[in-house]
Design an enzyme around this catalytic site. Structure first.
Site, short mmCIF file in Angstrom:
data_model
loop_
_atom_site.label_atom_id
_atom_site.label_comp_id
_atom_site.label_asym_id
_atom_site.label_seq_id
_atom_site.Cartn_x
_atom_site.Cartn_y
_atom_site.Cartn_z
N SER A 145 -30.27 27.85 -29.64
CA SER A 145 -30.35 29.04 -30.50
C SER A 145 -31.80 29.50 -30.49
CB SER A 145 -29.95 28.66 -31.93
OG SER A 145 -30.30 29.68 -32.83
N TYR A 165 -30.12 22.82 -39.37
CA TYR A 165 -29.61 23.54 -38.19
C TYR A 165 -30.75 23.87 -37.22
CZ TYR A 165 -27.44 27.11 -35.27
OH TYR A 165 -26.98 27.83 -34.18
N1 NAP Z 1 -23.17 33.03 -33.53
C1 NAP Z 1 -24.49 32.94 -33.58
O1 NAP Z 1 -25.16 33.75 -34.23
C2 NAP Z 1 -25.22 31.86 -32.80
C3 NAP Z 1 -26.58 32.03 -32.57
C4 NAP Z 1 -27.26 31.05 -31.86
C5 NAP Z 1 -26.59 29.95 -31.40
N2 NAP Z 1 -25.26 29.79 -31.64
C6 NAP Z 1 -24.59 28.59 -31.15
O2 NAP Z 1 -23.55 28.98 -30.28
C7 NAP Z 1 -22.57 27.94 -30.21
C8 NAP Z 1 -21.18 28.55 -30.35
O3 NAP Z 1 -21.07 29.13 -31.63
P1 NAP Z 1 -20.31 30.50 -31.90
O4 NAP Z 1 -21.29 31.49 -32.35
O5 NAP Z 1 -19.42 30.84 -30.77
O6 NAP Z 1 -19.48 30.08 -33.20
P2 NAP Z 1 -17.93 29.85 -33.45
O7 NAP Z 1 -17.17 31.09 -33.15
O8 NAP Z 1 -17.83 29.29 -34.83
O9 NAP Z 1 -17.53 28.73 -32.38
C9 NAP Z 1 -17.94 27.39 -32.53
C10 NAP Z 1 -17.13 26.53 -31.59
O10 NAP Z 1 -17.55 25.17 -31.74
C11 NAP Z 1 -16.41 24.35 -31.96
N3 NAP Z 1 -16.71 23.20 -32.80
C12 NAP Z 1 -17.34 23.19 -34.01
N4 NAP Z 1 -17.33 21.96 -34.51
C13 NAP Z 1 -16.67 21.16 -33.62
C14 NAP Z 1 -16.29 19.79 -33.58
N5 NAP Z 1 -16.57 18.96 -34.61
N6 NAP Z 1 -15.64 19.33 -32.50
C15 NAP Z 1 -15.32 20.15 -31.49
N7 NAP Z 1 -15.63 21.45 -31.46
C16 NAP Z 1 -16.27 21.95 -32.52
C17 NAP Z 1 -15.38 25.26 -32.63
O11 NAP Z 1 -14.07 24.80 -32.36
P3 NAP Z 1 -13.04 24.16 -33.43
O12 NAP Z 1 -13.40 24.69 -34.78
O13 NAP Z 1 -11.70 24.60 -32.95
O14 NAP Z 1 -13.25 22.70 -33.29
C18 NAP Z 1 -15.64 26.57 -31.91
O15 NAP Z 1 -14.88 26.64 -30.72
C19 NAP Z 1 -22.93 26.95 -31.32
O16 NAP Z 1 -23.60 25.83 -30.75
C20 NAP Z 1 -23.90 27.75 -32.20
O17 NAP Z 1 -24.80 26.91 -32.88
C21 NAP Z 1 -24.55 30.74 -32.34
#
Ligand code: NAP
Length: 257
Positions: A137, A151
């Site tokens: 991130s 985080y």
């Molecule tokens: N959105 C943002 O603003 C942002 C910014 C910077 C970085 N990121 C990073 O991008 C990555 C993806 O996030 P996203 O934005 O796409 O959010 P999201 O839509 O909430 O997706 C998160 C994914 O991680 C999975 N996950 C969470 N906990 C888990 C667990 N205990 N076991 C297995 N899978 C798990 C969820 O699947 P299940 O719930 O089905 O398990 C989901 O598929 C993350 O690492 C996040 O920190 C996001």
């Protein structure tokens, strides 16, 4: 032969968009997340659209035994691209956040991320090549993140681990390429999970994945999607930490609503 891409966190957001993109490129997919129903629906969608072969491997990455099982199940499989993406955020002051949630976040964002990264790194080195993208991130590029401190720290670990490994691989002239994706706000389910509203306008998962793939084609080690976020991350390096931290705290507090 079709490349095999393994994606963790494929049930929503950035991971699901990566799955759609690599399916359109003719890749075979391995999909991991907890919500198996979502993975099944995605596999059906991609099979209908592109004839994609998807293997569904549901797992809770907060559970060490599940990580062991994943590694055992994939031990004999050739994987060309690994998108180490699953993660979530806990928002609020460390004085008040739930210690169990903070612990779970460290398990998923740090421990499982490291475990699967090292597992795939060795496998790819042995098989003679491969690509790993760890999803960090832009938070991981800052010296700290008040009101989302755990985080930010977890994502700083992802950035540091990836940078260190990338240099080792360069020195060994390894055929394996690793990088860290460092997006700012992306419009996914992340916000709802963390219980926040973004202080900055988010980018779409589609644009985030466009930028990630462009960065990977250019073998960048740190990929920051959007010119605006690249400007922010460059500008923040110019500010001394004691000046920067109150600014980050103010931005974070806005997210708490
Ligand atoms: N959105 C943002 O603003 C942002 C910014 C910077 C970085 N990121 C990073 O991008 C990555 C993806 O996030 P996203 O934005 O796409 O959010 P999201 O839509 O909430 O997706 C998160 C994914 O991680 C999975 N996950 C969470 N906990 C888990 C667990 N205990 N076991 C297995 N899978 C798990 C969820 O699947 P299940 O719930 O089905 O398990 C989901 O598929 C993350 O690492 C996040 O920190 C996001």
């Amino acid at each position: 032969m079709a490349k095999t891409v393994w994606i963790t966190g494929a049930s929503s957001g950035i991971g699901r968009e990566f799955a759609r993109r690599y399916a359109a490129m003719g890749c075979r997919l391995i999909l991991t997340a907890r919500r198996a129903d979502r993975l099944t629906a995605l596999a059906e969608e991609l099979n209908d659209a592109h004839g994609t072969v998807c293997r569904i491997l549901p797992a809770d990455l907060a559970d060490r035994a599940d990580c062991d099982r994943l590694c055992a199940e994939l031990a004999g499989e050739r994987i060309d691209i690994f998108l180490n993406n699953a993660g979530f955020g806990v928002c609020g002051s460390l004085l008040e956040t739930d210690p169990a949630k903070e612990e779970e976040m460290v398990q998923v964002n740090v421990a499982a991320m490291r475990r699967l990264f090292q597992f795939m790194l060795r496998r790819m080195q042995a098989q003679g090549g491969g690509t790993i993208l760890n999803v960090a991130s832009s938070a991981g590029l800052l010296p700290g993140g008040p009101y989302m401190a755990g985080y930010y720290a977890s994502k700083a670990y992802v950035v540091s681990l990836t940078r260190g490994a990338a240099q080792e691989l360069r020195e060994k002239r390894s055929p394996v390429y690793v990088c860290a994706l460092c997006p700012g706000p992306v419009n996914t389910e992340f916000n709802d999970r963390a219980g926040v509203v973004f202080a900055l306008k988010g980018i779409t998962p589609e644009f985030c994945v466009d930028e990630a793939i462009h960065g990977m084609l250019h073998h960048k080690t740190i990929i920051v999607p959007s010119a605006f976020m690249r400007l922010c991350t460059s500008a923040q390096k110019l500010l001394p930490t004691p000046l920067l931290m109150p600014i980050v705290a103010r931005q974070q507090k806005k997210k708490l609503g």
